[in-house]
Design an enzyme around this catalytic site. Structure first.
Site, mmCIF file in Angstrom:
data_model
loop_
_atom_site.group_PDB
_atom_site.id
_atom_site.type_symbol
_atom_site.label_atom_id
_atom_site.label_comp_id
_atom_site.label_asym_id
_atom_site.label_seq_id
_atom_site.Cartn_x
_atom_site.Cartn_y
_atom_site.Cartn_z
ATOM 1 N N ASP A 103 -16.244 2.016 7.703
ATOM 2 C CA ASP A 103 -16.267 1.512 6.334
ATOM 3 C C ASP A 103 -15.303 0.354 6.127
ATOM 4 O O ASP A 103 -15.099 -0.098 5.009
ATOM 5 C CB ASP A 103 -15.987 2.630 5.327
ATOM 6 C CG ASP A 103 -14.629 3.295 5.517
ATOM 7 O OD1 ASP A 103 -13.639 2.590 5.739
ATOM 8 O OD2 ASP A 103 -14.557 4.537 5.422
ATOM 9 N N GLU A 108 -7.048 1.306 11.353
ATOM 10 C CA GLU A 108 -8.501 1.242 11.542
ATOM 11 C C GLU A 108 -8.845 0.752 12.946
ATOM 12 O O GLU A 108 -9.744 1.304 13.604
ATOM 13 C CB GLU A 108 -9.114 0.324 10.494
ATOM 14 C CG GLU A 108 -9.122 0.936 9.100
ATOM 15 C CD GLU A 108 -9.361 -0.084 8.003
ATOM 16 O OE1 GLU A 108 -9.645 0.336 6.871
ATOM 17 O OE2 GLU A 108 -9.243 -1.306 8.267
ATOM 18 N N GLU A 158 -3.204 -11.433 -20.380
ATOM 19 C CA GLU A 158 -2.488 -12.193 -19.356
ATOM 20 C C GLU A 158 -1.159 -11.511 -19.019
ATOM 21 O O GLU A 158 -0.659 -10.656 -19.761
ATOM 22 C CB GLU A 158 -2.245 -13.628 -19.861
ATOM 23 C CG GLU A 158 -1.504 -14.561 -18.891
ATOM 24 C CD GLU A 158 -2.214 -14.731 -17.551
ATOM 25 O OE1 GLU A 158 -2.194 -13.755 -16.764
ATOM 26 O OE2 GLU A 158 -2.752 -15.817 -17.280
ATOM 27 N N ASP A 177 -12.705 9.905 8.274
ATOM 28 C CA ASP A 177 -11.680 9.820 7.235
ATOM 29 C C ASP A 177 -10.861 11.105 7.174
ATOM 30 O O ASP A 177 -9.632 11.076 7.049
ATOM 31 C CB ASP A 177 -12.352 9.547 5.889
ATOM 32 C CG ASP A 177 -11.355 9.533 4.740
ATOM 33 O OD1 ASP A 177 -10.605 8.556 4.628
ATOM 34 O OD2 ASP A 177 -11.334 10.501 3.957
ATOM 35 N N HIS A 196 -10.350 -18.663 -20.770
ATOM 36 C CA HIS A 196 -10.383 -19.200 -22.134
ATOM 37 C C HIS A 196 -10.254 -20.732 -22.132
ATOM 38 O O HIS A 196 -9.789 -21.340 -21.155
ATOM 39 C CB HIS A 196 -9.248 -18.604 -22.963
ATOM 40 C CG HIS A 196 -7.882 -18.909 -22.404
ATOM 41 N ND1 HIS A 196 -7.246 -20.114 -22.597
ATOM 42 C CD2 HIS A 196 -7.053 -18.156 -21.645
ATOM 43 C CE1 HIS A 196 -6.076 -20.100 -21.998
ATOM 44 N NE2 HIS A 196 -5.930 -18.936 -21.400
ATOM 45 N N ASP A 200 -12.100 5.595 11.544
ATOM 46 C CA ASP A 200 -11.414 5.222 10.301
ATOM 47 C C ASP A 200 -9.910 5.290 10.548
ATOM 48 O O ASP A 200 -9.442 5.885 11.526
ATOM 49 C CB ASP A 200 -11.807 6.173 9.167
ATOM 50 C CG ASP A 200 -11.495 5.607 7.786
ATOM 51 O OD1 ASP A 200 -11.154 4.410 7.710
ATOM 52 O OD2 ASP A 200 -11.602 6.345 6.805
#
Length: 428
Positions: free
Chosen positions: A75, A50, A308, A124, A232, A9
């Site tokens: 992960d 990572e 919004e 981690d 909408h 990790d």
């Protein structure tokens, strides 16, 4: 032939920011920790950290046994899919790191599996210890590690595979991989069908296609919370492509918008999958949501976080008008998610935090259900972007029509799967 599980990790406190990685090599039969690696690497992104964790873990496994069959568990869906060859590597910082990782052990000896974050606690913790050490101006030391590892969980994760023909490393790797595949990937035959297995999240540079059967899928986590995202219907401002956020006049639906709302209501009633209706507080969304809810016989709940963006002084203006009046502010807004529109509007970074919090509330309240979420352009695009792990600039690269449908499924392990974007078939 030795068999190892490598868990790795990396993290960045700022992305980019102070970063570090952690990696551990495990005996799959006993869960015993065979080697730990961690390092503070200075300022870097999460993905770089990572990859460096992956490299450190593979090197530790190579030092223990160069001929070992290794199952890498991370992960990071991005790293797993890129190293498995299913996703392209486009980012210039990732390419050399991926190439470095690929050279440590022969490809036939290494397979990759995605695991949920809660099953990657050892790596981690090491990564966080490395970052903590870096903050103190030091490097991580093994003697100071407090990483906790559940050995019984390790045995459950990596059951020893059946032995294959002598020297058949590929078969051995396949057997290890098969031990982790709890179920095959589901196929979504209908728009809002609910698969029984959790797919890993799509990420930047990921193809739209689902992973191959049995690859990268975790155990059955039950039905996901599915948010059906409805923009909408049209207002008078929509055809003119004017900025219309939460700081303007709060327009009502136009006659065209009301027809669109009726059409989507009929389409969703025919599907029969929506179990709840949630709306932005702005009038155009409430009117759209009410048209659907009346057809479905459901109430409308209001979620303030779905409103919004506040476009400040740009409200009611076209893009061309904003460029003419506020060219520097507009360019800054296009260049950075942290830049806000002129006159006290909201930046996309601010909107992302608000929308993320609303998403978390909805997913928690509607686990295993299908919820119609009636909202606006920016919230829909933000939810899709976050589910894909795409960068902020992707907001400018999505088309989202009035009264269009999109959908994202959220699983119990925290992963998300985009299942639909900008569907307007019901309006034809």
């Amino acid at each position: 032939m030795p068999r190892f599980v490598v868990e790795a990790d990396g993290g960045s406190r700022g992305n980019p920011g102070p970063a570090g990685y952690g990696a551990v090599v495990l005996d799959p039969a006993t869960g015993e920790t065979l080697a730990e690696r961690a390092e503070y690497i200075g300022v870097a992104t999460n993905n770089v950290a990572e990859y460096k964790g992956l490299i450190a873990g593979l090197r530790a496994a190579h030092e223990l046994a160069p001929d070992a069959v290794v199952l890498v568990c991370m992960d990071s869906k991005l790293v797993v899919e890129q190293m498995s060859g299913r996703w392209k590597i486009k980012h210039p910082d990732m390419k050399p790191l991926a190439a470095e990782a690929a050279k440590i052990l022969p490809r036939s000896q290494v397979t990759y599996e995605w695991i949920p974050r809660e099953k990657n606690k050892h790596a981690d913790r090491l990564a966080n210890e490395a970052m903590d050490a870096g903050k103190r101006g030091r490097q991580w030391e093994p003697s100071g590690s407090t990483a906790v590892f559940d050995r019984s969980a390790a045995r459950a994760l990596a059951t020893p595979p059946a032995s294959g023909p002598p020297g058949d490393a590929a078969a051995g790797a396949a057997a290890v991989r098969a031990a982790l595949a709890a179920s095959a990937a589901p196929t979504a035959d209908t728009l809002f069908a609910e698969p029984t297995a959790s797919g890993g999240p799509a990420a930047e540079e990921a193809p739209a296609a689902a992973p191959a059967t049995g690859t990268g899928w975790g155990p059955d986590l039950g039905a996901p919370a599915t948010l059906v995202l409805l923009r909408h219907g049209e207002t008078a401002l929509t055809p003119q492509k004017r900025f219309s956020g939460s700081g303007g006049t709060d327009p009502e639906l136009s006659p065209a918008g009301r027809r669109q709302a009726a059409a989507v209501a009929e389409a969703l009633a025919a599907r029969g999958t929506v179990q709840a209706v949630v709306s932005s507080p702005l009038r155009r969304c409430r009117e759209t949501a009410q048209a659907v809810a009346d057809r479905l016989g459901l109430p409308v709940a209001i979620e303030e976080g779905l409103r919004e963006t506040d476009f400040g002084a740009w409200e009611g203006l076209t893009f061309a008008e904003v460029r003419a009046r506020f060219p520097d502010d507009l360019q800054a807004w296009l260049d950075s998610a942290k830049a806000a529109p002129t006159g006290g509007g909201e930046s996309f970074a601010t909107v992302t935090r608000r929308v993320s919090a609303a998403r978390d509330r909805l997913v928690s309240a509607h686990a295993g259900r299908t919820v119609l979420v009636v909202t606006h352009v920016t919230p829909v695009k933000t939810l899709v972007r976050l589910a894909l792990g795409a960068p902020p600039e992707s907001l400018f690269k999505m088309e989202l029509s009035a009264a269009s449908l999109s959908a994202v499924a959220y699983y119990a392990d925290g992963n998300a799967s985009v299942r639909l974007l900008n569907d307007t078939g019901h309006l034809r």
